[in-house]
Write an enzyme that holds these catalytic residues in place. Structure first.
Site, short mmCIF file in Angstrom:
data_model
loop_
_atom_site.label_atom_id
_atom_site.label_comp_id
_atom_site.label_asym_id
_atom_site.label_seq_id
_atom_site.Cartn_x
_atom_site.Cartn_y
_atom_site.Cartn_z
N ARG A 1 61.00 -19.51 4.18
CA ARG A 1 60.45 -18.34 3.50
C ARG A 1 61.23 -17.99 2.23
NH1 ARG A 1 60.37 -13.71 7.55
NH2 ARG A 1 62.31 -14.72 8.10
N ASN B 1 56.32 -15.65 8.67
CA ASN B 1 56.34 -16.46 9.88
C ASN B 1 55.22 -16.01 10.80
OD1 ASN B 1 58.59 -17.96 9.18
ND2 ASN B 1 60.01 -16.71 10.35
#
Length: 89
Positions: A18, A36
């Site tokens: 990320r 996520n």
């Protein structure tokens, strides 16, 4: 201006995927978000110039140095008008 929902499957959680996605998006002047998913995948909404978004999609196949990407699915969606690129929880 294009917007894509990108789903990345593989070993992509807990490996910096990320944060490196956010850095790449900033580099490419892309707005949107990355998050996520409960099933172990990562989802990205990326909005920007067509060539920049395509470059991000291509980058997703490699991702962060510790990730092991198995699959990338990108679907064009309607433009949302995002202002920044953020990491969502």
């Amino acid at each position: 201006m294009r917007c894509y929902q990108i789903l990345i499957k593989g070993n992509v959680q807990g490996v910096g995927y990320r944060i490196t996605t956010q850095r790449k998006a900033h580099e490419l002047n892309i707005t949107g978000w990355v998050k996520n998913e409960p099933n172990g995948s990562v989802v990205i909404f990326a909005e920007g110039a067509e060539t920049a978004v395509q470059h991000l999609i291509d980058w997703c196949y490699t991702g962060s140095p510790l990730s092991k990407v198995e699959e990338v699915d990108a679907i064009e969606t309607s433009v949302q008008g995002f202002c920044t690129f953020e990491i969502r929880k």
